[in-house]
Design an enzyme around this catalytic site. Structure first.
Site, short mmCIF file in Angstrom:
data_model
loop_
_atom_site.label_atom_id
_atom_site.label_comp_id
_atom_site.label_asym_id
_atom_site.label_seq_id
_atom_site.Cartn_x
_atom_site.Cartn_y
_atom_site.Cartn_z
N CYS B 81 -11.40 -7.49 -102.07
CA CYS B 81 -10.87 -8.20 -100.89
C CYS B 81 -9.67 -9.06 -101.26
O CYS B 81 -9.01 -9.62 -100.39
CB CYS B 81 -11.96 -9.01 -100.22
SG CYS B 81 -13.29 -7.96 -99.64
N HIS B 339 -12.27 -7.57 -90.56
CA HIS B 339 -11.85 -7.62 -91.96
C HIS B 339 -11.56 -6.24 -92.53
O HIS B 339 -12.43 -5.60 -93.10
CB HIS B 339 -12.96 -8.32 -92.76
CG HIS B 339 -12.67 -8.38 -94.23
ND1 HIS B 339 -11.40 -8.60 -94.76
CD2 HIS B 339 -13.51 -8.27 -95.31
CE1 HIS B 339 -11.48 -8.60 -96.07
NE2 HIS B 339 -12.73 -8.40 -96.44
#
Lengths: 472, 397
Positions: B81, B339
């Site tokens: 991420c 996300h």
């Protein structure tokens, strides 16, 4: 003297009341409840549980042979005994064998063990009997059958129970059978299979055995009798002149069910849990013939009082909350396609890490003493490379450090309870809690390990260890 | 070692028009929207770009090939991420070495084209996912829920108090997202609704979790000395920290799940480069990786915006609201945007950039006097993180 050095048993946590089955299908209910394996259990995992109970305080490396007896081996081709031997971390030259096809396999295995010990090829033989039989929904067997396991360590060094006499007879009578590609048992009408079969064959065999043993039924403090159901159990006891109140070992139809090849072994464990030195025991096992054994309990029985056996595992239970959940446990529900993510499994990894994953043996750092699990190349504390001693963790208890309850789980029953467990004596384990009531789980609770099938990805049974709140 | 502070400038940013489930668009389509906006914002053409670092999407970033025709270096990076931040880091090093003068960072995530809505994306990858045991462990929510349970237990919060605190964090983010035209969810959600939402992985409910969304973000960068030739109101990079933790940390009994050292380490690197001593006092805004409500709570503590175990006090005092002393996730966060991992990092920088130069879409969400902002991302799961912290600000601050 050849005999039983130790015993153990396992009754799965969940119980399905026969009222639930009756409610699902209509019609009359049988009495009581039956023990049902959780979705992550099978004959192999339950067999491991019974063996672990049996082997408390006994060096696993002292075992020379392992016979695994089941009507429901997890594989048609692939020996379960070899997997169990790996789980129990037995020595590499342990003789392993699967025994199947007849519900009397366990007592027949007693004979193999006796012969092996007499010949000197083995000193200690572990016999495990376990069954998890899938029954057709809305069938008589569904009401009748239960799941469970028992294990005996046999040998000739000061046994707790001597096996004094054995009688074996075969019989090709067709009463119950299952074809290779069919999931459920077949049978013929009761009047034939009992009237012409069991109810004739059983008393004849016991009479012949007693004659050979030079004994009478009154000589025995307890009598363990195989029977296809409760009614025939009572009838056979009456026919043999066994006193139902004092002599007859309860068959657990009302709280476990008929457990196939584990049925007589589990009854024998229950008998031994209550037995005193000097007690004589007669066991009768049935299926494609008969095995009859006469046993004598010795003072050594007192050393085995800490076994959980039938008594403690029976007392520890959770209800299956609704019938359909039981169908899910036994994989009898056709699922919506794509409902769950598919998994696969790397065989090289499973092979390479078998000591870690299958035997649940961790590593203890020789430099700083930190317990490492899962498999590490460098110590998670001091970063020393490759300086580890084996450190078994499967036998350690621990406390819940934190947990979560995943409702979006890929497992058949939600929630999946993930848990971090800090082990007594150091080390940490990250895995799932099984056999649980989600409402009662909390940080700080004591948990122990249990061997389970964690998924069937890749077309094989992927076994690993989970945690459960301490039973027994 | 020399600080990178103020040496590299961001002169243009872009995202696709609105993040969400973009079933009618392909990867190249949303990348185009982000890249065009960033190029226009910087006042440059695609032909001016000399190199690009990209994250997400097809191998070798081939979604850029239909945009870029000048045979320049395009490098695909992957850092969980932290991938978005990693593309900007690559750009920064390319500029600092003076190999290039004008570069572009792009991140994209198009997870909903994958089966099962991209469930579990960004979790175990490579051969790990075939591991017979660890390849079978749970969804990200379950892993973060372990941290939430422990946080409640360690700091003496009852289950209700803990859930309430997390609900306040999610509700705050939805309030912010409701004011952001690019967010996936532009709707306020009450604390009560968040607190009582269906359980995903107890103690985390639906509103504790960000969505699987799709989006793209891009940034154009040059060295600070050249920035004025492009525009007057650029911002500069003050520091970039990246930290990867010792992977098996969660198996160490010393790891207690309520503090994430990767975040602390990455922020320390970035603060040191930026010359920040007291982040709570010096920072004007922070975009924190709130894939889950508990992730925001522990991230805020771990990057030093409040003391460990005390975020509840600040949540109740409103310290981190849009109107508060130090707004956290003024954009609406991952909670409102969803996300797509490689894009999220650059999107956080987009927000920080717009807030600093005073060009938030609506006055209702424009923060006052923002000079320094923090962008935080973490990939993996508690005990095994890859974390990035980037500090952006007005030049010279």
């Amino acid at each position: 003297m050849f005999g039983i050095l130790s015993y153990g048993a396992y009754v799965p946590m969940f119980r399905l009341s026969r009222d639930q089955i009756a409610k699902a299908w209509g019609g009359g209910s049988g009495a009581g409840e039956k023990a049902v394996a959780n979705f992550d259990e099978d004959s192999l995992t339950m067999g491991v549980e019974a063996a672990v109970d049996c082997l408390q305080g006994i060096d696993h490396k002292s075992i020379d042979a392992l016979y695994f007896v089941s009507l429901t081996h997890p594989y048609q081709e692939k020996q379960a005994a070899s997997i169990i031997a790996e789980v129990l971390d037995l020595k590499p030259d342990t003789f392993t064998l699967d025994i199947d096809n007849s519900p009397r396999g366990a007592t027949s295995a007693f004979r193999l063990a006796a012969d092996a010990i007499a010949s000197g090829s083995a000193k200690k033989v572990l016999v495990i009997a376990s069954d998890c039989r899938v029954t057709a929904p809305h069938s008589g067997d569904e009401m009748l059958f239960g799941d469970g396991a028992a294990a005996f360590l046999l040998g000739d060094a000061r046994p707790a129970v001597t096996i004094d006499n054995a009688y074996h007879v075969f019989n090709s009578f067709m009463d119950t059978w299952r074809l290779p590609n069919e999931p459920f048992n077949r049978t013929w009408e009761d009047r034939f299979i009992f009237g012409e079969g069991y109810s004739k064959i059983a008393p004849q065999a016991v009479a012949a055995a007693l004659k050979q043993f030079k004994a009478t039924i009154k000589d025995f403090a307890k009598v363990v009798l195989y029977a296809p159901d409760q009614r025939r159990h009572t009838e056979l006891a009456r026919a043999l002149g066994v006193d139902a109140k004092t002599q007859l070992q309860e068959a657990f139809f009302n709280n476990i069910g008929h457990t196939g090849s584990a049925f007589v072994p589990m009854m024998l464990v229950a008998t031994l849990q209550e037995a005193k030195a000097g007690d004589k025991i007669l066991t009768f096992n049935y299926g494609d013939g008969c095995d009859v054994h006469a046993l004598t309990v010795t003072a050594g029985i007192e050393k085995l009082r800490n076994r959980r056996g039938i008594k403690k595992y029976l007392a520890s239970k959770l209800p299956v909350s609704y019938y359909q959940q039981y169908l899910i446990f036994r994989d009898l529900v056709i699922e919506e396609p794509g409902g769950r993510a598919t998994r696969t499994s790397s065989l090289p990894v499973l092979w390479r890490e078998r000591k870690n994953l299958v035997s649940l043996i961790g590593q203890k750092c020789r430099v700083c003493g930190t317990v490492n699990f899962p498999l590490q190349r460098l110590c998670i504390e001091c970063q020393t490379e490759g300086e580890f001693d084996d450190y078994p963790i499967w036998d350690k208890k621990g406390k819940i450090f934190t947990f979560s309850m995943d409702e979006r789980t890929v497992q058949p029953v939600a929630p999946s309870v993930a848990c971090i467990m800090d082990l007594e004596g150091g080390g940490r384990f990250y895995g799932n809690i099984t056999d649980r009531d989600p409402a009662t789980i909390d940080v700080g609770q004591e948990v122990e390990f249990t061997f389970r099938n964690i998924h069937d990805g890749g077309g094989l049974h992927n076994y690993f260890w989970k945690m459960r709140t301490v039973r027994g | 070692m020399e600080s990178i502070k103020d040496k590299v400038a961001i002169i243009g940013v872009g995202t696709n028009k609105r993040w969400g489930e973009l079933y009618d668009q392909d990867e190249t389509g949303i990348v185009l929207e982000a890249v065009h906006e960033a190029l226009d914002d910087a006042g440059v053409g695609i032909g001016d770009i000399q190199a690009a670092w990209v994250g997400g999407g097809a191998p070798t970033g081939n979604w850029l090939t239909s945009i870029i025709k000048q045979y320049i270096p395009v490098t695909k990076v992957e850092n969980a991420c932290a991938t978005g931040a990693e593309t900007v880091r690559g750009c920064t090093f390319g500029l600092l070495s003076k190999t290039y003068d004008l570069v572009m960072a792009v991140g994209v995530g198009k997870m909903k084209d994958a089966p099962r809505g991209g469930e579990g994306a960004g979790d175990e990858a490579g051969v790990d996912k075939y591991h017979p045991v660890t390849g079978a462990t749970g969804i990200p929510a379950g892993r973060y829920a372990l941290a939430a349970t422990r946080y409640f237990s360690r700091y003496g919060l009852s289950r209700q108090e803990g859930k309430h605190m997390l609900a306040m964090i999610s509700s705050k983010s939805h309030y912010n997202g409701a004011r952001n035209p690019r967010a996936m969810f532009q709707r306020e959600v009450s604390v009560e609704t968040c607190e009582n939402s269906p359980i995903i992985a107890w103690p985390l409910g639906l509103y504790d979790c960000c969505a699987q969304a799709e989006g793209a973000a891009a940034a154009i960068l040059c060295r600070t000395e050249d920035a004025k030739s492009f525009r007057p109101d650029y911002i500069t990079i003050k520091g970039i920290g990246i930290s990867v933790g010792p992977g098996m940390r969660k198996f160490h009994t010393g790891f207690d799940f309520t503090h994430w050292e990767e975040s602390t380490a990455a922020s320390k690197q970035a603060y040191e480069q930026a010359g920040i001593k007291n982040p709570r006092e010096e920072l004007d805004m922070a975009e924190c990786h709130d894939c889950f409500s508990i992730a925001e709570a522990i991230a805020v503590e771990s990057v030093g915006l409040c003391e460990r175990g005390t975020i509840r006090r600040d949540v109740e005092a409103g310290t981190f609201t849009l109107e508060g002393k130090l707004p956290v996730n003024a954009s609406g966060g991952l909670k409102s945007f969803g996300h797509p991992p490689p894009a999220s990092g650059i999107r956080e920088m987009f927000e920080t950039y717009k807030q600093i130069i005073g060009k938030a879409e609506y006055q209702s969400r424009q923060l006052k006097n923002v000079e320094l902002g923090l962008c935080h991302n973490q990939g993996g799961h508690p005990g095994r993180f890859e974390c990035s912290v980037t500090i952006l600000g007005i030049p010279g601050k």
